[in-house]
Design a protein around this motif. Sequence first.
Motif, mmCIF file in Angstrom:
data_model
loop_
_atom_site.group_PDB
_atom_site.id
_atom_site.type_symbol
_atom_site.label_atom_id
_atom_site.label_comp_id
_atom_site.label_asym_id
_atom_site.label_seq_id
_atom_site.Cartn_x
_atom_site.Cartn_y
_atom_site.Cartn_z
ATOM 1 N N ASN A 1 10.637 -19.335 41.137
ATOM 2 C CA ASN A 1 12.072 -19.511 41.201
ATOM 3 C C ASN A 1 12.587 -19.710 39.773
ATOM 4 O O ASN A 1 12.116 -20.595 39.064
ATOM 5 N N LEU A 2 13.533 -18.894 39.350
ATOM 6 C CA LEU A 2 14.057 -19.008 37.979
ATOM 7 C C LEU A 2 14.682 -20.370 37.711
ATOM 8 O O LEU A 2 14.569 -20.908 36.612
ATOM 9 N N LYS A 3 15.314 -20.955 38.719
ATOM 10 C CA LYS A 3 15.921 -22.268 38.545
ATOM 11 C C LYS A 3 14.829 -23.314 38.253
ATOM 12 O O LYS A 3 14.991 -24.157 37.389
ATOM 13 N N SER A 4 13.710 -23.223 38.951
ATOM 14 C CA SER A 4 12.601 -24.147 38.704
ATOM 15 C C SER A 4 12.068 -23.984 37.286
ATOM 16 O O SER A 4 11.733 -24.966 36.624
ATOM 17 N N ILE A 5 12.009 -22.758 36.818
ATOM 18 C CA ILE A 5 11.546 -22.510 35.449
ATOM 19 C C ILE A 5 12.547 -23.088 34.449
ATOM 20 O O ILE A 5 12.154 -23.708 33.462
ATOM 21 N N GLN A 6 13.834 -22.893 34.698
ATOM 22 C CA GLN A 6 14.844 -23.469 33.811
ATOM 23 C C GLN A 6 14.726 -24.989 33.784
ATOM 24 O O GLN A 6 14.793 -25.602 32.713
ATOM 25 N N TYR A 7 14.535 -25.590 34.934
ATOM 26 C CA TYR A 7 14.400 -27.047 35.015
ATOM 27 C C TYR A 7 13.144 -27.513 34.295
ATOM 28 O O TYR A 7 13.154 -28.533 33.604
ATOM 29 N N PHE A 8 12.054 -26.766 34.445
ATOM 30 C CA PHE A 8 10.817 -27.102 33.743
ATOM 31 C C PHE A 8 11.044 -27.077 32.231
ATOM 32 O O PHE A 8 10.592 -27.977 31.515
ATOM 33 N N LEU A 9 11.739 -26.059 31.735
ATOM 34 C CA LEU A 9 11.988 -25.956 30.297
ATOM 35 C C LEU A 9 12.789 -27.144 29.772
ATOM 36 O O LEU A 9 12.482 -27.678 28.703
ATOM 37 N N VAL A 10 13.790 -27.574 30.512
ATOM 38 C CA VAL A 10 14.583 -28.722 30.081
ATOM 39 C C VAL A 10 13.722 -29.987 30.092
ATOM 40 O O VAL A 10 13.773 -30.790 29.156
ATOM 41 N N ALA A 11 12.908 -30.157 31.124
ATOM 42 C CA ALA A 11 12.021 -31.322 31.180
ATOM 43 C C ALA A 11 11.042 -31.304 30.010
ATOM 44 O O ALA A 11 10.768 -32.347 29.401
ATOM 45 N N THR B 1 14.090 -38.383 33.413
ATOM 46 C CA THR B 1 15.403 -39.035 33.505
ATOM 47 C C THR B 1 16.419 -38.312 32.629
ATOM 48 O O THR B 1 17.515 -37.955 33.090
ATOM 49 N N LYS B 2 16.073 -38.077 31.367
ATOM 50 C CA LYS B 2 16.992 -37.389 30.457
ATOM 51 C C LYS B 2 17.238 -35.954 30.904
ATOM 52 O O LYS B 2 18.359 -35.450 30.819
ATOM 53 N N ALA B 3 16.181 -35.289 31.372
ATOM 54 C CA ALA B 3 16.324 -33.903 31.824
ATOM 55 C C ALA B 3 17.230 -33.824 33.047
ATOM 56 O O ALA B 3 18.102 -32.956 33.120
ATOM 57 N N SER B 4 17.037 -34.722 34.000
ATOM 58 C CA SER B 4 17.877 -34.679 35.205
ATOM 59 C C SER B 4 19.334 -34.996 34.862
ATOM 60 O O SER B 4 20.243 -34.390 35.417
ATOM 61 N N ALA C 1 15.249 -34.472 42.642
ATOM 62 C CA ALA C 1 15.368 -33.014 42.745
ATOM 63 C C ALA C 1 14.569 -32.324 41.641
ATOM 64 O O ALA C 1 13.877 -31.330 41.895
ATOM 65 N N LEU C 2 14.657 -32.860 40.432
ATOM 66 C CA LEU C 2 13.886 -32.293 39.330
ATOM 67 C C LEU C 2 12.395 -32.391 39.611
ATOM 68 O O LEU C 2 11.653 -31.420 39.444
ATOM 69 N N SER C 3 11.952 -33.548 40.046
ATOM 70 C CA SER C 3 10.533 -33.745 40.364
ATOM 71 C C SER C 3 10.069 -32.774 41.440
ATOM 72 O O SER C 3 8.955 -32.244 41.365
ATOM 73 N N SER C 4 10.920 -32.496 42.413
ATOM 74 C CA SER C 4 10.575 -31.548 43.477
ATOM 75 C C SER C 4 10.375 -30.142 42.927
ATOM 76 O O SER C 4 9.443 -29.438 43.327
ATOM 77 N N HIS C 5 11.241 -29.734 42.007
ATOM 78 C CA HIS C 5 11.084 -28.408 41.388
ATOM 79 C C HIS C 5 9.776 -28.327 40.599
ATOM 80 O O HIS C 5 9.054 -27.325 40.674
ATOM 81 N N ILE C 6 9.470 -29.373 39.852
ATOM 82 C CA ILE C 6 8.233 -29.388 39.060
ATOM 83 C C ILE C 6 7.022 -29.369 39.989
ATOM 84 O O ILE C 6 6.067 -28.610 39.760
#
Length: 81
Positions: free
Chosen positions: A2-12, A19-22, A31-36
């Motif tokens: 999922n591209l959104k999960s990849i984007q979230y991973f990059l921010v993390a 915490t800062k990434a979310s 939600a962030l942890s779920s994507h990771i």
Amino acid sequence: MNLKSIQYFLVAAEEMSFTKASDRLFISQQALSSHIKRLESEYGVQLFERRPALQLTQEGEQMLFYSKHILDGEAKMRSSF
């Protein structure tokens, strides 16, 4: 994948803090942890060492490298239309 999960991973990975990434992504930490966790499950790897401090694993470093290329390629594809 999922591209959104990849984007979230990059921010993390950039923030090295869920915490800062979310906060930056305007989503909950859960939600962030779920994507990771979905990415980790899909690829059968652990992307982050979570203790004592958040850091990328070797697989996380590889995911970081390829994720940047995937999102760059996707952006180029979109701009070509």
